[in-house]
Design a protein around this motif. Structure first.
Motif, mmCIF file in Angstrom:
data_model
loop_
_atom_site.group_PDB
_atom_site.id
_atom_site.type_symbol
_atom_site.label_atom_id
_atom_site.label_comp_id
_atom_site.label_asym_id
_atom_site.label_seq_id
_atom_site.Cartn_x
_atom_site.Cartn_y
_atom_site.Cartn_z
ATOM 1 N N UNK A 74 36.717 64.434 34.451
ATOM 2 C CA UNK A 74 37.196 65.782 34.746
ATOM 3 C C UNK A 74 38.567 65.750 35.414
ATOM 4 N N UNK A 75 38.761 64.846 36.342
ATOM 5 C CA UNK A 75 40.063 64.757 37.019
ATOM 6 C C UNK A 75 41.174 64.418 36.034
ATOM 7 N N UNK A 76 40.904 63.475 35.151
ATOM 8 C CA UNK A 76 41.941 63.075 34.204
ATOM 9 C C UNK A 76 42.198 64.163 33.172
ATOM 10 N N UNK A 77 41.163 64.922 32.792
ATOM 11 C CA UNK A 77 41.360 66.039 31.869
ATOM 12 C C UNK A 77 42.244 67.106 32.503
ATOM 13 N N UNK A 78 42.029 67.399 33.771
ATOM 14 C CA UNK A 78 42.867 68.372 34.478
ATOM 15 C C UNK A 78 44.303 67.888 34.592
ATOM 16 N N UNK A 79 44.494 66.608 34.928
ATOM 17 C CA UNK A 79 45.849 66.060 35.046
ATOM 18 C C UNK A 79 46.572 66.080 33.704
ATOM 19 N N UNK A 80 45.886 65.741 32.646
ATOM 20 C CA UNK A 80 46.516 65.734 31.328
ATOM 21 C C UNK A 80 46.862 67.142 30.878
ATOM 22 N N UNK A 125 35.487 77.628 30.743
ATOM 23 C CA UNK A 125 36.146 76.316 30.788
ATOM 24 C C UNK A 125 35.988 75.638 32.151
ATOM 25 N N UNK A 126 36.024 76.439 33.207
ATOM 26 C CA UNK A 126 36.086 75.854 34.557
ATOM 27 C C UNK A 126 34.762 75.952 35.302
ATOM 28 N N UNK A 127 33.684 76.302 34.638
ATOM 29 C CA UNK A 127 32.424 76.507 35.351
ATOM 30 C C UNK A 127 31.884 75.225 35.983
ATOM 31 N N UNK A 128 32.232 74.055 35.437
ATOM 32 C CA UNK A 128 31.724 72.783 35.961
ATOM 33 C C UNK A 128 32.730 72.061 36.846
ATOM 34 N N UNK A 129 33.872 72.692 37.101
ATOM 35 C CA UNK A 129 34.900 72.049 37.905
ATOM 36 C C UNK A 129 34.721 72.370 39.379
ATOM 37 N N UNK A 130 35.248 71.502 40.215
ATOM 38 C CA UNK A 130 35.236 71.711 41.654
ATOM 39 C C UNK A 130 36.421 72.579 42.058
ATOM 40 N N UNK A 131 36.351 73.208 43.226
ATOM 41 C CA UNK A 131 37.466 74.087 43.640
ATOM 42 C C UNK A 131 38.812 73.381 43.668
ATOM 43 N N UNK A 132 38.838 72.149 44.137
ATOM 44 C CA UNK A 132 40.104 71.422 44.174
ATOM 45 C C UNK A 132 40.642 71.163 42.778
ATOM 46 N N UNK A 133 39.757 70.912 41.812
ATOM 47 C CA UNK A 133 40.194 70.690 40.435
ATOM 48 C C UNK A 133 40.699 71.979 39.806
ATOM 49 N N UNK A 134 40.092 73.116 40.174
ATOM 50 C CA UNK A 134 40.534 74.406 39.622
ATOM 51 C C UNK A 134 41.935 74.735 40.119
ATOM 52 N N UNK A 135 42.226 74.431 41.380
ATOM 53 C CA UNK A 135 43.556 74.707 41.919
ATOM 54 C C UNK A 135 44.614 73.855 41.248
#
Length: 855
Positions: free
Chosen positions: A805-811, A845-855
């Motif tokens: 998830x972190x790498x998907x957000x960064x990409x 899309x963001x239902x499984x993400x953490x708040x820090x990942x959403x930001x």
């Protein structure tokens, strides 16, 4: 009350009778027993009636006026008989501050009445008769028994007062010292001269102020006016046995409370301003262990660091003479591990004094050292170590440590440069003579330290290089010789014929071929080699890379086969799985490929913006081969360099999923700056190599990836290949890059379908995200592919594997920054901008993400 009564006895002892003095202004001192605890309590008896008016005990009863006639005296005595001060003094507001003083005064009187208190701790140690008290290392021992060792005697100052006789008899010194002490005279009258001298020698009496031997203790005469008015000096001969027990308890006691108590006592001892005067006694003691002697050297080190400037000249001279003599004596004795540590400490201490005194107050330091080398091999080896440390302190670490001001640093460098000839001749003499390795190795290390700043012309005009090449084949000296040769190769060579370096490299490779044949697999040999052999391979890489980096152009023009053989050795060493060795080779390859690209590409734009230095500077533009000939000549070597870099590719900053040493996939928490820097250097090398030959680079990477698809799947091998694919983004022509990227993405997707296991699929997914994120030019040119990639990234955001998830957000952030216009405009075959569709489906899309990942 008892304390006041005891004080009253002392105050009225000399005025009990009527016939005692009526004269004003007479000064009377307290008894020696009171004075011995550190107070010069003197009473000014102005008259009979003021004798009891003592402010320190809080008695402020006024006894009368100033008349001294018989009638007034009788009246005052009558009033005095009725005064409670005659029995119980009136303790008023200031009495609270006087009680500790009274206790000390009473203690002084008790010391007079209890001679056993003057003995060592063994006379009053608690325990049974015949019990081994050395094993009772309790806090009581450390706080009480060490009182003897924490109070230093001035007898040991005889080592430091300078002049002759600093190694004289301590007993004679104590007798001379005690002759001026009133406490010693009192003891001699009671016990006799012989017993008193014996007790003084054992340090049983503590001189605590009020002594006339202060000047003697400080190295002067008893009547020296320069010492008058100074504070009393607390001195006594140290009890080595007690100090040894305390140091042993500090290092080996099983109880933490005992160790802390020992530490407190040692700290108190170390902070004593006169503790340094006992250092010779400790160092020359036969019962003091290495740890105790090391502690004594720490005490002397504190003196040199903090109070050297305020010491009298004779004490400075005495310390210098003692340190010089101690170095000579210890260097001549066979040393074990503990002695070597002491020797290293005493060398550091001597250099601290040298940096304070040399050259103005110690101009003969270096000639004296060199003149003493002929005494023994051990002394010669230690003197060479001192000279090496002196060069490092003056030229290498002076600016970093901040111990010296700039003017002092310049003066020391100038003085050392002026006297370098003697040091250089000493090193050459030792290396030329048939000496043992215990002397030759320090000579090589000392020479290496001075070669860093000595002009190259001085080295070339001497037989040093020939001597080094003679010693190089010997296993005992080869590592030290390589360090010296590396320093010589690091000089730029101004004013020196370039053929000197060509001849040096020819002779070196001729010897190296016999020691390490070219077909040796150093990767396998390194894994099973000893630490010394591994160090040899690392030093070998350093010497060859430094020499070819600074003088490669001259060597290539004069002898191209020798130059190529040197490159082959570096290539073989680059395959070793050691980060430090590989880093040495990597920086050379960056310099080499950058220089080769500038000389043979003909692309001035790339040469203008290149940040790398030329390998053959300043003669890089005068290369003898044409572009076609050079590429044909070095093509096999360049292919091997590409292969080494691909297999050793470092992890980029964008990758958050790694494989640990056990093969498990995990999310990386800490960013390794060293690996990031290594990746930047390797990426620069790969870009240059791709510009030199696009086809070879493309074919190599496709073959490496195809092996993972058709052969055995390895996570680490797949990672380094994908990192190499992403590193060459923008270095190919656009059509070639499109073909290359589509082929690689297709292979990765096929691999993701065939491989089983959630962790394996996570590794493949992270590599796909990294590769597509590195090619924004391809994404901007192919909208459908870009849309598919973004939707796939949203799909990866639901993956629960660590790091995906972190790498998907960064990409996604990276893609939107580089292709932001394509999201806000209507694309072909689309009815609205893609950003609107993303906003509508954002909650899903963001239902499984953490708040820090959403930001």
């Amino acid at each position: 009350t008892a304390c006041a009564h005891q004080l009253r006895r002392f105050s009225t002892r000399d005025i009990a009778g009527k016939e005692k003095t009526k004269k004003r202004g007479r000064r009377r001192s307290f008894p020696n027993s009171v004075r011995g605890v550190g107070f010069e309590m003197e009473e000014v008896v102005e008259s009979h009636d003021r004798a009891r008016n003592r402010r320190m005990v809080g008695c402020y009863h006024e006894l009368g006026g100033d008349s001294v006639d018989e009638q007034s005296l009788e009246q005052k005595r009558a009033r005095q008989a009725c005064c409670p001060c005659s029995r119980f003094p009136v303790i008023r507001a200031r009495a609270a501050t006087a009680l500790p003083l009274l206790a000390v005064l009473l203690l002084g009187s008790l010391r007079t009445k209890l001679p056993s208190w003057r003995g060592t701790h063994s006379q009053w140690w608690p325990g049974k008769v015949g019990e081994d008290k050395s094993s009772l290392m309790a806090p009581l021992l450390l706080q009480s028994a060490l009182r003897t060792s924490s109070n230093f005697s001035s007898s040991s100052t005889s080592h430091f007062v300078g002049g002759q006789g600093r190694f004289g008899n301590n007993n004679e010194y104590i007798r001379a010292l005690s002759s001026s002490s009133s406490s010693a005279q009192l003891l001699r009258a009671k016990l006799g001269a012989e017993r008193a001298d014996s007790r003084l020698t054992r340090g049983c009496i503590r001189y605590r102020g009020g002594m006339s031997n202060l000047n003697i203790a400080m190295g002067g005469a008893p009547g020296n006016a320069s010492n008058q008015g100074q504070a009393p000096v607390p001195m006594n001969m140290i009890n080595i046995a007690t100090l040894e027990q305390t140091v042993k308890a500090f290092h080996t006691a099983p109880n933490n409370e005992i160790r802390m108590a020992a530490e407190r006592e040692l700290t108190k001892l170390q902070n004593d301003p006169y503790a340094w005067q006992q250092v010779p006694t400790i160092l020359e003691s036969n019962i003091a262990s290495a740890n105790t002697k090391y502690f004594a050297l720490q005490i002397l080190e504190g003196l040199v660091k903090t109070r050297w400037k305020i010491l009298p000249p004779d004490q400075k001279e005495g310390i210098k003479n003692f340190l010089s003599a101690y170095v000579i004596r210890c260097s001549s004795v066979a040393a074990d591990g503990a002695s070597m540590s002491l020797m290293a400490k005493i060398n550091i201490l001597l250099l601290m004094v040298v940096k304070q005194e040399w050259p103005h107050n110690w101009p003969t330091f270096i000639p004296d050292l060199i003149g003493a080398c002929k005494a023994s091999e051990g002394l010669c080896a230690n003197i060479l170590k001192i000279l090496k440390m002196l060069s490092e302190d003056v030229f290498d670490f002076s600016s970093v440590s901040g111990e010296m001001i700039k003017a002092k640093e310049i003066a020391l460098r100038q003085q050392l440069s002026n006297e370098f000839k003697q040091i250089f001749e000493l090193c050459v003499y030792v290396l030329s003579s048939p000496a043992s390795p215990t002397v030759v190795v320090p000579a090589l290390e000392t020479l290496n330290a001075y070669l860093r700043w000595v002009p190259l012309q001085y080295v070339v005009s001497s037989p040093v290089i020939a001597i080094l090449m003679k010693l190089f084949p010997l296993p005992t000296y080869r590592n030290a010789v390589l360090r010296c040769l590396t320093e010589i190769a690091g000089h730029k060579g101004e004013g020196v014929d370039s053929m000197m370096f060509v001849n040096l490299f020819d002779a070196f490779l001729s010897t190296l071929v016999q020691m390490v044949p070219p077909d040796t697999d150093l990767k396998v040999a390194y894994d099973g080699a000893s630490m010394e052999d591994r160090e040899f391979i690392g030093l070998l890489a350093s010497f060859i890379t430094v020499l070819l980096k600074h003088h490669g152009g001259s060597i290539e023009r004069a002898n191209q086969p020798t130059y190529t053989r040197g490159l082959e050795y570096i290539l073989t060493i680059s395959k070793i799985r050691d980060i430090e060795v590989f880093r040495t080779c990597l920086h050379f390859w960056r310099s080499f490929v950058a220089s080769f690209f500038r000389r043979n590409s003909g692309d001035s734009a790339h040469s203008k913006h290149s940040s790398s230095k030329s390998l053959s500077a300043p003669n890089a533009d005068k290369h003898l081969h044409s572009t076609a000939e050079a590429r044909a000549l070095y093509s096999p070597l360049l292919h091997q360099i590409r292969e080494v870099l691909v297999t050793r590719m470092a992890k980029p900053e964008e990758v958050l999923i790694v494989v640990d040493e056990n093969g498990n996939v995990e999310r990386e928490e800490n960013k390794l700056d060293d690996e990031r820097l290594r990746y930047k250097v390797m990426r620069e090398c790969m870009v240059y190599l791709t510009h030199l030959d696009h086809d070879d680079t493309e074919q190599l990477l496709r073959d490496k990836l195809r092996q993972q698809v058709t052969g055995a799947f390895e996570k680490e091998a797949l990672n380094v290949v994908c990192w190499a694919i992403g590193s060459i983004s923008g270095s190919m022509h656009e059509d070639q890059e499109d073909r290359f990227l589509v082929s690689n993405i297709r292979d990765l997707l096929n691999l993701c379908e065939t491989v089983r296991g959630k962790s394996n699929k996570a590794v493949i997914a992270s590599n796909i995200m990294y590769v597509v994120g590195q090619y924004p030019r391809f994404l901007r040119a192919h909208w459908r592919f870009l849309k598919t990639v973004v939707l796939k990234l949203f799909e990866f955001m639901h993956e629960q594997h660590p790091g995906v998830q972190d790498m998907a957000c960064e990409t996604l952030v990276k893609v939107t920054r580089r292709c932001h216009r394509h999201f806000s405009t209507v694309q072909k075959d689309e009815s609205r901008p893609f950003i609107e569709s993303i906003i509508e489906n954002m909650p899903n899309y963001i239902r499984d993400l953490k708040p820090l990942q959403i930001e």
